[in-house]
Motif scaffolding. Structure first.
Motif, PDB file in Angstrom:
ATOM      1  N   UNK A   1       4.802  -6.699 -11.768  1.00 37.71           N
ATOM      2  CA  UNK A   1       3.459  -6.282 -11.354  1.00 37.71           C
ATOM      3  C   UNK A   1       2.455  -6.580 -12.462  1.00 37.71           C
ATOM      4  N   UNK A   2       1.319  -7.156 -12.073  1.00 37.17           N
ATOM      5  CA  UNK A   2       0.238  -7.452 -13.033  1.00 37.17           C
ATOM      6  C   UNK A   2      -1.042  -6.675 -12.734  1.00 37.17           C
ATOM      7  N   UNK A   3      -1.360  -6.499 -11.444  1.00 39.33           N
ATOM      8  CA  UNK A   3      -2.608  -5.807 -11.065  1.00 39.33           C
ATOM      9  C   UNK A   3      -2.345  -4.920  -9.863  1.00 39.33           C
ATOM     10  N   UNK A   4      -2.980  -3.733  -9.857  1.00 39.64           N
ATOM     11  CA  UNK A   4      -2.863  -2.801  -8.736  1.00 39.64           C
ATOM     12  C   UNK A   4      -4.269  -2.357  -8.331  1.00 39.64           C
ATOM     13  N   UNK A   5      -4.637  -2.591  -7.062  1.00 40.77           N
ATOM     14  CA  UNK A   5      -5.927  -2.144  -6.526  1.00 40.77           C
ATOM     15  C   UNK A   5      -5.631  -1.284  -5.293  1.00 40.77           C
ATOM     16  N   UNK A   6      -5.638   0.037  -5.466  1.00 45.28           N
ATOM     17  CA  UNK A   6      -5.338   0.954  -4.371  1.00 45.28           C
ATOM     18  C   UNK A   6      -6.645   1.479  -3.785  1.00 45.28           C
ATOM     19  N   UNK A   7      -6.884   1.171  -2.509  1.00 43.82           N
ATOM     20  CA  UNK A   7      -8.083   1.661  -1.829  1.00 43.82           C
ATOM     21  C   UNK A   7      -7.812   3.005  -1.152  1.00 43.82           C
ATOM     22  N   UNK A   8      -6.666   3.114  -0.507  1.00 48.72           N
ATOM     23  CA  UNK A   8      -6.281   4.362   0.154  1.00 48.72           C
ATOM     24  C   UNK A   8      -4.775   4.536  -0.037  1.00 48.72           C
ATOM     25  N   UNK A   9      -4.385   5.752  -0.380  1.00 41.30           N
ATOM     26  CA  UNK A   9      -2.973   6.005  -0.645  1.00 41.30           C
ATOM     27  C   UNK A   9      -2.722   6.281  -2.121  1.00 41.30           C
ATOM     28  N   UNK A  10      -1.456   6.547  -2.459  1.00 45.53           N
ATOM     29  CA  UNK A  10      -1.075   6.885  -3.839  1.00 45.53           C
ATOM     30  C   UNK A  10      -0.384   5.692  -4.482  1.00 45.53           C
ATOM     31  N   UNK A  11      -0.979   5.109  -5.552  1.00 46.51           N
ATOM     32  CA  UNK A  11      -0.330   3.962  -6.208  1.00 46.51           C
ATOM     33  C   UNK A  11       0.964   4.392  -6.894  1.00 46.51           C
ATOM     34  N   UNK A  12       2.028   3.677  -6.612  1.00 45.33           N
ATOM     35  CA  UNK A  12       3.324   3.946  -7.216  1.00 45.33           C
ATOM     36  C   UNK A  12       3.632   2.917  -8.299  1.00 45.33           C
ATOM     37  N   UNK A  13       3.342   1.655  -8.002  1.00 46.18           N
ATOM     38  CA  UNK A  13       3.598   0.589  -8.971  1.00 46.18           C
ATOM     39  C   UNK A  13       2.525   0.587 -10.051  1.00 46.18           C
ATOM     40  N   UNK A  14       2.900   0.133 -11.237  1.00 45.88           N
ATOM     41  CA  UNK A  14       1.992   0.019 -12.364  1.00 45.88           C
ATOM     42  C   UNK A  14       2.154  -1.354 -12.992  1.00 45.88           C
ATOM     43  N   UNK A  15       1.129  -1.846 -13.696  1.00 48.75           N
ATOM     44  CA  UNK A  15       1.261  -3.143 -14.366  1.00 48.75           C
ATOM     45  C   UNK A  15       2.448  -3.150 -15.337  1.00 48.75           C
TER      46      UNK A  15
END
Length: 395
Positions: free
Chosen positions: A201-215
């Motif tokens: 993973x390099x980038x995470x853009x969460x609009x709705x919901x709970x981000x689980x993955x991280x860079x």
């Protein structure tokens, strides 16, 4: 004194007189109220004058008393012109027919045009215009005023923000400005966003919901990246997770590049051939013995005759034969490697989708075989790695 327009309409005469008592004749005519003008004496007992046509028969008693005699030299005015025109009845009928036809042609609507439609279809606008009385061959004088027509069309087109109607001669132009509506977003059911590939993973853009993955987190295919489950226990809530997650995906590609490249170019020499098409067969009509080039490309499109919307089995084909020549280029290993890497990059980025980029590449091996340069290359492609996984809410 020149004849007035009223005298021309009524008609007047140019008369000459001679003999008798000239002065007495002129004095009595004036005394009787006759309008004489352009009176000229051309001799001792001769002269000429002009007189209204309506007063001509009033001269008879005056001529008897004075002994003068008159002669009609010229006739002027509309009554005499009318008689000459009436003698030419065919010409008059043709002139009247021409004027009537011209009047009819300029009193009809011949063309209706529609501008500014994108979402609205032109047939829909034309159908609404017909209901308002705007259609070809409509009498212009039977139509409403342009602003009234525009208001009527606007009421019949709910998806139009403004409608204008203009008339230019026998043409009607309808201008439409459509309403802008927000796009209807499809209803989404609760879901997770999961990884569709093994990636870093390099980038995470969460609009709705709970981000689980991280860079910098390594994820496997099927692993949850953005969760659609929010809260815990009685406060748990399911939402459709939305967003984007980018990661580095590894690819190993085997690339083969011929060291001899063949390019085909046009020489500029052309020949044309025409054929008559009957059913599924073609009969050549022109171009015999032409276009016999060693290498060539033929371009042609058949045109079939149509009658009332039906395609007939009769047509015409015109072929253009262009001469080509082949040029052979020998590539060095460096040129072949550069060409092969570019093709491999383009293919991978096309498969990866929008927003993808090549993060790194490394040639693992290179060798020659059967006139080709064979490369084995390791690529790191940064691309979006999300897929949707529908959720079923459990009690």
């Amino acid at each position: 004194m020149r004849a007035t327009f009223i005298a021309y309409v009524r008609g007047y005469l140019s008369l000459t007189f001679r003999g008798g008592e000239v002065e007495a004749f002129l004095n009595e005519a004036v005394r009787e109220g006759l309008r004489l003008w352009d009176v000229q004496l051309t001799g001792p007992n001769t002269g000429r004058f002009k007189l209204d046509l309506s007063d001509f028969y009033r001269l008879r008693p005056i001529l008897k008393r004075t002994g003068c005699r008159i002669h009609v030299a010229e006739r002027h005015g509309l009554p005499f012109q009318r008689k000459r025109i009436l003698r030419r009845k065919v010409f008059l009928a043709g002139a009247l027919g021409f004027l009537m036809g011209l009047f009819l042609l300029t009193s009809l609507v011949w063309k209706v045009e529609v501008d500014g439609t994108d979402k609205l279809s032109k047939p829909l606008v034309l159908a609404a215009a017909r209901e308002e009385g705007i259609y070809p061959y409509q009498w212009i004088f039977r139509m409403k005023k342009m602003d009234e027509l525009a208001r009527g069309l606007l009421s019949r087109l709910p998806d139009a923000a403004w409608v204008g109607v203009e008339r230019s001669g026998t043409s009607i132009r309808i201008r439409v400005v459509e309403t802008t509506k927000p796009e209807d977003k499809p209803l989404a059911s609760p879901r997770h966003l999961i990884a569709n590939k093994n990636a870093l993973v390099t980038k995470v853009f969460a609009e709705k919901g709970k981000p689980v993955a991280k860079p910098n987190l390594y994820v496997k295919k099927g692993q949850v990246l953005i969760s659609g489950e929010l809260g815990e226990g009685d406060h748990r809530k399911w939402v459709p997770a939305t967003g984007k997650v980018y990661g580095l995906v590894w690819y190993v590609s085997t690339i083969e590049v011929p060291l001899t490249q063949v390019h085909r170019t046009y020489t500029g020499e052309t020949a044309e051939k025409s054929y008559l098409i009957l059913g599924k067969r073609g009969f050549q009509l022109t171009g015999y013995g032409e276009g016999n080039y060693t290498t060539s490309v033929t371009i042609g499109t058949p045109k079939m005759f149509r009658f009332r919307g039906f395609s007939l089995p009769i047509g015409w084909l015109k072929d253009t034969v262009r001469e080509t020549e082949e040029k052979v280029y020998a590539l060095t290993n460096e040129e072949a490697e550069k060409l092969g890497l570019k093709r491999a990059r383009d293919d991978l980025l096309l498969k990866a989708g929008a927003g993808a980029r090549v993060a790194s590449e490394k040639v693992l091996s290179r060798r020659e075989a059967d006139g080709k340069l064979v490369l084995k290359v390791h690529f790191e492609i940064e691309e979006e790695i999300t897929s949707q996984l529908a959720l079923v809410e459990t009690p």
